[in-house]
Write a protein that holds these residues in place. Structure first.
Motif, short mmCIF file in Angstrom:
data_model
loop_
_atom_site.label_atom_id
_atom_site.label_comp_id
_atom_site.label_asym_id
_atom_site.label_seq_id
_atom_site.Cartn_x
_atom_site.Cartn_y
_atom_site.Cartn_z
N ARG A 44 0.83 -0.99 -0.20
CA ARG A 44 0.00 -0.08 -0.40
C ARG A 44 1.09 1.41 0.29
NH1 ARG A 44 1.22 1.16 4.59
NH2 ARG A 44 1.85 -0.41 6.16
N THR A 45 2.39 1.44 0.24
CA THR A 45 3.00 2.42 0.18
C THR A 45 3.32 2.70 -0.88
OG1 THR A 45 4.05 1.59 2.66
CG2 THR A 45 4.96 3.40 1.03
N LEU A 50 6.45 7.59 0.36
CA LEU A 50 7.22 7.04 1.14
C LEU A 50 7.78 8.59 0.69
CD1 LEU A 50 8.60 5.23 2.40
CD2 LEU A 50 9.50 4.14 0.03
N LEU A 82 7.33 10.53 3.69
CA LEU A 82 7.45 10.20 4.76
C LEU A 82 9.02 10.22 5.07
CD1 LEU A 82 6.99 8.73 8.12
CD2 LEU A 82 7.47 6.80 6.18
N LEU A 94 14.15 0.53 17.10
CA LEU A 94 14.50 -0.20 15.73
C LEU A 94 14.44 -1.53 16.99
CD1 LEU A 94 15.02 1.51 12.79
CD2 LEU A 94 12.50 1.24 13.87
N GLU A 143 15.60 -5.12 12.65
CA GLU A 143 14.45 -3.78 12.25
C GLU A 143 16.48 -2.29 11.63
OE1 GLU A 143 10.53 -3.18 14.14
OE2 GLU A 143 11.86 -2.45 15.00
N ARG A 162 17.48 -4.78 8.45
CA ARG A 162 16.95 -3.93 7.00
C ARG A 162 16.51 -3.08 6.58
NH1 ARG A 162 11.11 -5.92 9.24
NH2 ARG A 162 11.58 -7.48 10.12
N LEU A 163 17.20 -1.94 7.75
CA LEU A 163 17.01 -0.73 7.15
C LEU A 163 18.01 -0.15 6.89
CD1 LEU A 163 15.34 2.01 7.23
CD2 LEU A 163 16.21 2.66 9.78
N LEU A 208 17.74 -1.41 2.99
CA LEU A 208 17.57 -0.82 2.34
C LEU A 208 17.28 0.68 2.10
CD1 LEU A 208 14.18 -1.37 3.82
CD2 LEU A 208 14.80 -2.35 2.15
N ARG A 223 9.19 -1.40 -0.18
CA ARG A 223 8.54 0.23 0.22
C ARG A 223 8.42 0.14 1.10
NH1 ARG A 223 8.06 0.70 -5.54
NH2 ARG A 223 6.47 0.31 -6.08
N LEU A 259 10.33 -0.28 4.37
CA LEU A 259 10.43 1.06 4.99
C LEU A 259 9.97 2.09 5.44
CD1 LEU A 259 13.17 2.95 4.42
CD2 LEU A 259 12.36 3.39 2.04
N TYR A 260 8.79 2.14 4.36
CA TYR A 260 8.11 2.96 5.84
C TYR A 260 7.80 2.87 6.80
CZ TYR A 260 4.07 6.08 5.27
OH TYR A 260 2.71 6.86 5.71
N LEU A 313 9.50 1.31 9.03
CA LEU A 313 10.31 1.25 9.46
C LEU A 313 10.70 2.87 10.34
CD1 LEU A 313 12.80 -1.01 8.15
CD2 LEU A 313 12.12 -1.58 10.54
#
Lengths: 145, 145
Positions: free
Chosen positions: A6-7, A12, A15, A122, A126, A129-130, A133, B127, B130-131, B133
DNA sequence: TATTGTTATACTCTATAACTATA
DNA sequence: TATAGTTATAGAGTATAACAATA
């Protein structure tokens, strides 16, 4: 059964704009506590990764090369950086962080409590992951040829 | 068997510094293409989320309230924002984006090709991740009391 | 000829202090 | 008394154009 994505990119980016605002505000306050402007702090942060020529520094900071002269002048006057003539090209001046410059740069980073607290919310996974990304999206490596 | 976490906060903050540097440079160039400074573009971006009083705007932008007068003056002169007296407190002036201001703000966002391309390298699921996080780390909501 | 760093210039951003109108 | 917005001021950041030194 997985959730439908949904993003979209626009959301994005918005944000990202908020996140940058928080980070930049945190950074600006931390730099000011060391009596440095945001631009001076940014120059130090870039140089913390290694020496750079005036022009390359300007490109990384996305400003005209003529601006760097004044910014580096003021940092040099405070003993945080020094200019060094390039051995290979006598037109080029490399800018290098002094030991004091490294200390101040690390002090700024250490004072960014809002950002640090945010990342500390986090989990280990996490953060991993961040990291992956952000690297994928923002760090471009030169391609083979 | 899962991998051991390896991304400490310091390393993540450095990557964040690089990522947001890329975003900021992209934003600055996009704003310049609309004949706006980075600060003017930033004010428009904040106001795109909704009207704000001068003082609140300054706080979000992490600068002294006295700076907003000049920035908003220039944006108002170009017809991108307008000041409106608050009905509830006659000291307060709310700043509102005009239709033209909305158009220009969206145009800036649309021209941020480096950031857009970077995000487009991520899959839909990435995405989403990422959003979530970024929201966890940077968006603080007021707690219940 | 092209590029690097610098200078000169005009405008913008920035924090500080002082002011006014209002609360 | 305290707060919102503005003004005055000085220093710093910014892009543009032009320059000397070097490639």
């Amino acid at each position: 059964m997985t959730e439908a994505p949904r993003t979209d990119t626009a959301r994005l980016m918005e944000l990202l704009s908020v996140s940058l605002g928080v980070y930049y505000g945190d950074f600006t306050i931390a730099a000011a506590s060391e009596n440095l402007t945001a631009s001076q702090g940014k120059a130090l942060t870039v140089l913390r990764r290694g020496p750079a020529a005036m022009r390359a520094l300007a490109e990384t900071m996305t400003c005209d090369a003529s601006n760097m002269t004044g910014i580096i002048d003021r940092l040099e006057k405070r003993g945080l950086v020094r200019r060094e003539a390039s051995p290979s090209d006598r037109r080029v001046k490399n800018v290098i962080l002094t030991a004091e410059g490294e200390r101040v740069t690390d002090a700024i980073r250490a004072k960014m409590h809002t950002t640090r607290d945010g990342l500390d919310r986090l989990s280990d996974e996490e953060r991993d992951r961040l990291y992956v990304l952000l690297e994928r999206a923002f760090v471009t490596r030169p391609a083979c040829s």
